[in-house]
Design an enzyme around this catalytic site. Structure first.
Site, PDB file in Angstrom:
ATOM      1  N   ILE A  90      41.172  37.741  34.614  1.00 28.21           N
ATOM      2  CA  ILE A  90      39.771  37.421  34.368  1.00 28.21           C
ATOM      3  C   ILE A  90      39.205  38.275  33.242  1.00 28.21           C
ATOM      4  O   ILE A  90      38.364  37.801  32.467  1.00 28.21           O
ATOM      5  CB  ILE A  90      38.935  37.560  35.660  1.00 28.21           C
ATOM      6  CG1 ILE A  90      37.509  37.075  35.427  1.00 28.21           C
ATOM      7  CG2 ILE A  90      38.934  38.998  36.174  1.00 28.21           C
ATOM      8  CD1 ILE A  90      37.384  35.667  34.928  1.00 28.21           C
ATOM      9  N   GLU A 130      36.071  35.674  42.820  1.00 29.11           N
ATOM     10  CA  GLU A 130      36.177  36.501  44.015  1.00 29.11           C
ATOM     11  C   GLU A 130      37.518  37.223  44.061  1.00 29.11           C
ATOM     12  O   GLU A 130      38.460  36.876  43.354  1.00 29.11           O
ATOM     13  CB  GLU A 130      36.001  35.660  45.280  1.00 29.11           C
ATOM     14  CG  GLU A 130      36.739  34.323  45.282  1.00 29.11           C
ATOM     15  CD  GLU A 130      38.242  34.411  45.146  1.00 29.11           C
ATOM     16  OE1 GLU A 130      38.845  35.293  45.821  1.00 29.11           O
ATOM     17  OE2 GLU A 130      38.835  33.626  44.394  1.00 29.11           O
ATOM     18  N   GLY A 186      42.284  32.642  41.519  1.00 33.20           N
ATOM     19  CA  GLY A 186      40.964  33.148  41.858  1.00 33.20           C
ATOM     20  C   GLY A 186      40.420  34.003  40.734  1.00 33.20           C
ATOM     21  O   GLY A 186      40.696  33.771  39.561  1.00 33.20           O
ATOM     22  N   GLU A 187      39.602  34.989  41.105  1.00 37.28           N
ATOM     23  CA  GLU A 187      39.003  35.951  40.162  1.00 37.28           C
ATOM     24  C   GLU A 187      37.947  35.327  39.253  1.00 37.28           C
ATOM     25  O   GLU A 187      37.340  36.013  38.447  1.00 37.28           O
ATOM     26  CB  GLU A 187      40.067  36.607  39.259  1.00 37.28           C
ATOM     27  CG  GLU A 187      41.172  37.330  39.983  1.00 37.28           C
ATOM     28  CD  GLU A 187      42.198  37.923  39.023  1.00 37.28           C
ATOM     29  OE1 GLU A 187      42.004  37.846  37.789  1.00 37.28           O
ATOM     30  OE2 GLU A 187      43.209  38.455  39.505  1.00 37.28           O
ATOM     31  N   GLY A 188      37.749  34.025  39.327  1.00 33.79           N
ATOM     32  CA  GLY A 188      36.876  33.359  38.369  1.00 33.79           C
ATOM     33  C   GLY A 188      37.592  32.899  37.121  1.00 33.79           C
ATOM     34  O   GLY A 188      36.951  32.519  36.134  1.00 33.79           O
TER      35      GLY A 188
END
Length: 361
Positions: free
Chosen positions: A111, A185, A326-328
């Site tokens: 990210i 997240e 994830g992580e955006g």
């Protein structure tokens, strides 16, 4: 009001609902027609920019203008731990949550790379990680507790904790510059929480909601499904969206849901990432359905259940890259498409300005 009522779970839920942001639908017949005319008069065959055209129209409705812009985009990454990992539902140990937060702060995660590449501010929030970071540059401390409780045994959080999480999430967005907010997240065990939320709020079979998460084996997925099934049976009375969130969710999921609601109230564009982020949106949409007008769904992840959850929400994801990090990361990767939609609407010549014929001779 009696003190017993003030301390009851029911009171906390009603009080929280009363404080939720009010989200206005973006529907506007006259503006929709003006946007369609502006898009159709660009020097291109009708509809030839495909999904970018509907995206430009959506941006225009959100910003209430035929001249749209992307200003100071940011991504919020909420991190939190989950007590349910004690039931063996993750392929990774809980320590990975705080270790990955350290990686975010060291600018070393995917990210970080994608946000930097796309000139997007990145904000990392400790919503409830089981680790003491101390004051750190780049880390927003909103820790409610060192992780939620084990929902296999008891509700993940109290109603008071849920209310505090909502307050933090809304405040974070209220103080944020710009008009685009992406969500991400980090939290070992949070696909278990998201799957439980999805099952409870959609009614879809649990087998269609539970996936491998960070890489569980087939036996691990079966174990995860059994843990959720037993918890759902134990907490059968949890049916209201906020009650479902408090019973099965995570602090990071709760703060995201609140941040999304506030962002939509402020007429910001919401960039929705993968499975866990979409589960937070599912809660928010059950509370304020008009929030969906403001959502741009970045991608369809490779996590079991995400496509079905997108279908329930009537979502059209921009990308399908097989992501499940994830992580955006999906939010960051979709950001150039927002810029493209805004730029063609603002900068592309019309048939009249370019003196291009609009029909065959």
């Amino acid at each position: 009001m009696p003190a017993t009522m003030l301390s009851s779970p029911f009171f906390h839920l009603i009080y929280l609902v009363m404080k939720l942001p009010h989200i206005a639908p973006t529907a506007d017949t006259a503006l929709s027609q003006a946007l369609a005319d502006a898009i159709n008069n660009k020097t291109k065959p009708l509809g030839s920019l495909g999904r970018l055209e509907s995206l430009a129209a959506q941006l225009g409705l959100i910003q209430r203008s035929v001249s749209v812009h992307i200003q100071d985009p940011s991504i919020l990454v909420f991190a939190g731990d989950h007590g349910v990992v004690a039931e063996g539902v993750s392929a990774y140990p809980q320590d990975v949550t705080w270790q990955m937060v350290e990686n975010f702060l060291a600018d070393g995660a995917a990210i970080n790379v994608f946000a930097r590449q796309n000139h997007c501010a990145l904000h990392v929030i400790d919503a409830g990680v089981n680790h003491v970071f101390g004051p750190r540059a780049g880390l927003i401390d909103r820790k409610l507790a060192p992780g939620t409780r084990n929902f296999a045994l008891e509700p993940a959080m109290s109603r008071a904790e849920l209310e505090t999480a909502f307050g933090h999430g809304m405040a974070l967005v209220r103080d944020l510059p710009g008009n685009v907010v992406g969500f991400g997240e980090m939290g070992i065990g949070n696909t278990t929480a998201a799957a439980a939320i999805m099952h409870k709020l959609t009614g879809l079979p649990l087998s269609q909601c539970v996936g491998a998460g960070t890489g569980l084996s087939a036996d691990g997925v079966q174990r995860k499904q059994q843990v959720i099934a037993a918890a759902v049976h134990k907490h059968a009375g949890a049916t209201d969206p906020l009650d479902v969130l408090a019973t099965f969710g995570g602090f990071e999921i709760a703060m995201m849901a609140a941040a999304m609601l506030k962002a939509a109230e402020l007429r910001k564009v919401l960039l929705i990432d993968g499975f866990i982020v979409t589960s937070a949106l599912l809660v928010a949409a059950r509370l304020q359905p008009s929030i969906l007008d403001y959502c741009v769904f970045a991608h369809c992840s490779n996590e079991t259940g995400h496509r079905l959850m997108l279908d329930v929400l009537g979502a059209r994801p921009l990308l399908d890259l097989g992501l499940r990090l994830g992580e955006g990361t999906g939010s960051a990767l979709a950001l150039p498409l927002l810029h493209a939609a805004a730029n063609f609407l603002n900068q592309m010549a019309t048939f009249a300005s370019a003196q291009v014929s609009t029909s065959a001779a």
